[in-house]
Design a protein around this motif. Sequence first.
Motif, PDB file in Angstrom:
ATOM      1  N   LYS A  60     -37.160  22.893  -5.008  1.00 49.11           N
ATOM      2  CA  LYS A  60     -37.187  21.585  -4.350  1.00 49.11           C
ATOM      3  C   LYS A  60     -36.691  21.608  -2.903  1.00 49.11           C
ATOM      4  N   ASP A  61     -36.349  22.785  -2.346  1.00 47.74           N
ATOM      5  CA  ASP A  61     -35.950  22.863  -0.934  1.00 47.74           C
ATOM      6  C   ASP A  61     -37.111  22.467  -0.036  1.00 47.74           C
ATOM      7  N   ARG A  62     -36.794  21.845   1.074  1.00 48.62           N
ATOM      8  CA  ARG A  62     -37.769  21.544   2.130  1.00 48.62           C
ATOM      9  C   ARG A  62     -37.184  22.147   3.404  1.00 48.62           C
ATOM     10  N   ILE A  63     -37.627  23.346   3.758  1.00 47.25           N
ATOM     11  CA  ILE A  63     -37.000  24.111   4.835  1.00 47.25           C
ATOM     12  C   ILE A  63     -37.927  24.191   6.042  1.00 47.25           C
ATOM     13  N   GLY A  64     -37.395  23.841   7.208  1.00 47.57           N
ATOM     14  CA  GLY A  64     -38.101  24.059   8.465  1.00 47.57           C
ATOM     15  C   GLY A  64     -37.616  25.350   9.091  1.00 47.57           C
ATOM     16  N   LEU A  65     -38.544  26.273   9.380  1.00 50.65           N
ATOM     17  CA  LEU A  65     -38.215  27.555  10.011  1.00 50.65           C
ATOM     18  C   LEU A  65     -38.517  27.422  11.496  1.00 50.65           C
ATOM     19  N   VAL A  66     -37.481  27.504  12.336  1.00 51.66           N
ATOM     20  CA  VAL A  66     -37.655  27.219  13.762  1.00 51.66           C
ATOM     21  C   VAL A  66     -37.173  28.389  14.613  1.00 51.66           C
ATOM     22  N   GLY A  67     -37.607  28.373  15.860  1.00 50.71           N
ATOM     23  CA  GLY A  67     -37.262  29.412  16.823  1.00 50.71           C
ATOM     24  C   GLY A  67     -38.340  29.477  17.873  1.00 50.71           C
ATOM     25  N   ARG A  68     -38.036  30.088  19.008  1.00 50.35           N
ATOM     26  CA  ARG A  68     -39.016  30.132  20.094  1.00 50.35           C
ATOM     27  C   ARG A  68     -40.195  31.024  19.716  1.00 50.35           C
ATOM     28  N   ASN A  69     -41.300  30.930  20.465  1.00 49.18           N
ATOM     29  CA  ASN A  69     -42.457  31.792  20.238  1.00 49.18           C
ATOM     30  C   ASN A  69     -42.040  33.251  20.298  1.00 49.18           C
ATOM     31  N   GLY A  70     -42.480  34.025  19.293  1.00 48.52           N
ATOM     32  CA  GLY A  70     -42.142  35.447  19.262  1.00 48.52           C
ATOM     33  C   GLY A  70     -40.826  35.751  18.573  1.00 48.52           C
ATOM     34  N   VAL A 107     -40.745  24.165  -0.346  1.00 46.70           N
ATOM     35  CA  VAL A 107     -41.595  24.221   0.852  1.00 46.70           C
ATOM     36  C   VAL A 107     -40.817  24.903   1.972  1.00 46.70           C
ATOM     37  N   LEU A 108     -41.434  25.930   2.569  1.00 49.40           N
ATOM     38  CA  LEU A 108     -40.891  26.582   3.768  1.00 49.40           C
ATOM     39  C   LEU A 108     -41.992  26.533   4.815  1.00 49.40           C
ATOM     40  N   LEU A 109     -41.733  25.838   5.923  1.00 49.33           N
ATOM     41  CA  LEU A 109     -42.811  25.659   6.894  1.00 49.33           C
ATOM     42  C   LEU A 109     -42.338  25.939   8.316  1.00 49.33           C
ATOM     43  N   VAL A 110     -43.289  26.442   9.108  1.00 46.38           N
ATOM     44  CA  VAL A 110     -43.091  26.632  10.540  1.00 46.38           C
ATOM     45  C   VAL A 110     -43.838  25.517  11.247  1.00 46.38           C
ATOM     46  N   SER A 111     -43.156  24.807  12.119  1.00 46.62           N
ATOM     47  CA  SER A 111     -43.818  23.735  12.864  1.00 46.62           C
ATOM     48  C   SER A 111     -43.057  23.474  14.149  1.00 46.62           C
ATOM     49  N   HIS A 112     -43.804  23.061  15.173  1.00 52.57           N
ATOM     50  CA  HIS A 112     -43.190  22.620  16.423  1.00 52.57           C
ATOM     51  C   HIS A 112     -43.360  21.109  16.598  1.00 52.57           C
ATOM     52  N   ASP A 113     -43.681  20.432  15.477  1.00 53.79           N
ATOM     53  CA  ASP A 113     -43.838  18.980  15.488  1.00 53.79           C
ATOM     54  C   ASP A 113     -42.535  18.362  14.988  1.00 53.79           C
ATOM     55  N   ARG A 114     -41.755  17.827  15.924  1.00 54.92           N
ATOM     56  CA  ARG A 114     -40.429  17.290  15.605  1.00 54.92           C
ATOM     57  C   ARG A 114     -40.509  16.177  14.558  1.00 54.92           C
ATOM     58  N   ALA A 115     -41.442  15.242  14.741  1.00 54.51           N
ATOM     59  CA  ALA A 115     -41.558  14.107  13.817  1.00 54.51           C
ATOM     60  C   ALA A 115     -41.929  14.587  12.419  1.00 54.51           C
ATOM     61  N   PHE A 116     -42.808  15.565  12.341  1.00 51.76           N
ATOM     62  CA  PHE A 116     -43.227  16.125  11.052  1.00 51.76           C
ATOM     63  C   PHE A 116     -42.055  16.812  10.356  1.00 51.76           C
ATOM     64  N   GLU A 131     -48.193  32.463  23.829  1.00 53.66           N
ATOM     65  CA  GLU A 131     -48.320  33.118  25.141  1.00 53.66           C
ATOM     66  C   GLU A 131     -49.632  32.741  25.818  1.00 53.66           C
ATOM     67  N   LYS A 132     -50.705  32.652  25.031  1.00 53.60           N
ATOM     68  CA  LYS A 132     -51.988  32.232  25.601  1.00 53.60           C
ATOM     69  C   LYS A 132     -51.911  30.792  26.109  1.00 53.60           C
ATOM     70  N   PRO A 177     -52.535  20.130  23.996  1.00 56.64           N
ATOM     71  CA  PRO A 177     -51.818  21.155  24.764  1.00 56.64           C
ATOM     72  C   PRO A 177     -50.593  21.717  24.042  1.00 56.64           C
ATOM     73  N   THR A 178     -50.098  21.026  22.991  1.00 51.23           N
ATOM     74  CA  THR A 178     -48.858  21.475  22.351  1.00 51.23           C
ATOM     75  C   THR A 178     -49.086  22.474  21.224  1.00 51.23           C
ATOM     76  N   ASN A 179     -50.355  22.668  20.817  1.00 48.11           N
ATOM     77  CA  ASN A 179     -50.613  23.668  19.787  1.00 48.11           C
ATOM     78  C   ASN A 179     -50.068  25.019  20.242  1.00 48.11           C
ATOM     79  N   HIS A 180     -49.281  25.648  19.397  1.00 47.10           N
ATOM     80  CA  HIS A 180     -48.711  26.984  19.630  1.00 47.10           C
ATOM     81  C   HIS A 180     -47.509  26.995  20.579  1.00 47.10           C
ATOM     82  N   LEU A 181     -47.167  25.857  21.178  1.00 45.81           N
ATOM     83  CA  LEU A 181     -45.990  25.848  22.048  1.00 45.81           C
ATOM     84  C   LEU A 181     -44.734  25.589  21.224  1.00 45.81           C
ATOM     85  N   ASP A 182     -43.642  26.299  21.546  1.00 42.64           N
ATOM     86  CA  ASP A 182     -42.391  26.052  20.844  1.00 42.64           C
ATOM     87  C   ASP A 182     -41.747  24.764  21.378  1.00 42.64           C
ATOM     88  N   MET A 183     -40.658  24.358  20.719  1.00 43.02           N
ATOM     89  CA  MET A 183     -40.025  23.072  21.048  1.00 43.02           C
ATOM     90  C   MET A 183     -39.616  22.978  22.516  1.00 43.02           C
TER      91      MET A 183
END
Length: 644
Positions: free
Chosen positions: A27-37, A213-222, A449-450, A471-477
């Motif tokens: 039942k964990d809902r984990i956001g995995l965060v960090g800069r690109n790379g 759920v373990l997810l990577v996202s740069h969408d703060r609201a999500f 990077e692209k 423009p925010t696709n693939h960009l970190d926070m």
Amino acid sequence: MVSIQNISVHFTGEYIFKNASFLINEKDRIGLVGRNGAGKSTLLKIICRIMEPESGSIIAPKDCTFGYLPQEKISNSKLSIIDETRKAFSELNRLGDERDRLGSELSERIDFESESYLKLIERFHETEEKYNLLGGNSAEASLEKVLQGLGFDRKDFNKPVNTFSGGWQMRIELAKILLQRPSVLLLDEPTNHLDIESIQWLEDFLVNYYGAVLLVSHDRAFLDAVTNRTVEISLGKIEDYKASYSAYVQMRDERRESQINAFNNQQRQIADIERFIERFRYKNTKSKQVQSRVKMLEKMDKVEIDRMDNANIHFRFPPAPHSGKIVLEAEKLSKSYGDKEVLKNLEFLITKGEKIAFVGRNGEGKTTLARMILGEIDFAGKLKPGHQVKIGYYAQNQEKMLDPEQTVFESIDEVAVGEMRARVKSLLGSFLFSGEDLDKKVKVLSGGEKARLALARLLLFPVNLLILDEPTNHLDMRSKDILKSALLRYDGNLILVSHDRDFLQGLTDKVFEFRNKKIREHKGDVSTFLETRRIEHLRDLEAVKRAENNQQSAVSKNKMDYEQRKQAEREKRKIAARIEKCEESMMSLEGKIEEYDSMLASPEKHQKRISDGSLYKEYEDLKNKLSSITEEWEEWHLKLEEFE
């Protein structure tokens, strides 16, 4: 549930993370965060065993299953959408077949007390439980619900997958993973290819999901809507916070501030001790105190401050050249692809200084209109740019706009002109490209990077109408925040196609909502628009609910009438049965009374019974019983008349 123990991975001699450990609980809902790379995608691949770590292990229960969604996965399947999505049920179908086989075997067995029979029953129940857990009894209904939630129309279900864009194919992959109902969902940027409505649906789905759920996202609201834990990867270390993203940011800053205060206090304490040692080092009378303080320094646990990854892009858009008051005007603007009409008779006017968000479901024409404004595709109707309007464009599919064989430096240098040629390296440095990075080929760059490289190209030419498509696709926070800051300072016109609610917040003063081939204008930013849509949606829901309630009321009334009729029929049958029983008793009694009449007519034959009075008593009893039953018969007849 799942234990990640001392995982280490390094590329080109540098550790992405070292001795990383944390738990994924049910039942964990984990956001995995960090800069690109930082290694987020790598960690997901290791957890689902697509990659092997340099050291460490992943420990999970035997029956634990993983569902992994990568950032990009194009199948180009020739199957229909619904048949491709049904592949998600392969395990469910296997369990169903196994359950049926075991059930058939059980029905043929008669050795009910044997150990093998009991084991067979146990296997049957285990299989049936797994089948039900995976939604076996409602699989088809769930399939339709998920596909529609992710934006597909039912009329498109039978169309081939390979006729849809990569973004829509990613939605199919996401649907398949959600329908498989794994123990742990591992989602890498699941919102990149979704519109706002689909993101909101996915939020609700994940919040109510039965597993982890373990997810990577740069969408703060999500992240804030879905997660209750945040795992941060920074400079090779992993930190675990029991909080959603916004709370994590605050906790991280407070933690670092506390560390800085503790560090400063300790440094003052150390300085005081060192001054004492230096002052009295050579005085015999203070030798014990000096040695005591030396030992105190040696034993002191040094306070450390978490290192911060402070590498950030930094830039601002060039001042917008002067343009006329009217920037863009559309009259009866339409666009079709063959028989498919995308936009129909649009009428709008964009004036100088306006910043507009394009929102709506994917496929409603947002990117199409952006490309029409650029003159990349033909259309019907009129679309007139204003006086001296110069357009800059950031395409959604930036990777296709860059030459994969060029180096980072070449991709900028080839389009730079004038004084910008001398500033190429400086510009690239602002976007975190320096040293050996300049010689990297575009094809080896990550998505982030692209994206940064494409943004750098935008700064080469001053424009007064900036069109940014996702423009925010693939960009970190941090990169998103810096881009947003630059856009807030930009003094030209802005058209922004985005599904990122947090990014859009405060950036625009008007919203163009794309729906049913038309555009509906809303004043204000995306929050105002979403609130309006929410109210409208609630009204729609209330109207639907009222209709359902009315329908249910009608159904309930019909059901009630039916039940009442059934009850009445039952009562009527009971009364008729009582009447019939009374009549049978009356006929029997009347027959017996006739027999007694005959006996009383021939008293000489029954002298003894007449003399002791028993015959008369029995005769009176029969007549009394007949009278009582006759009264009962009359009462039942009256009740029957009431029903009729």
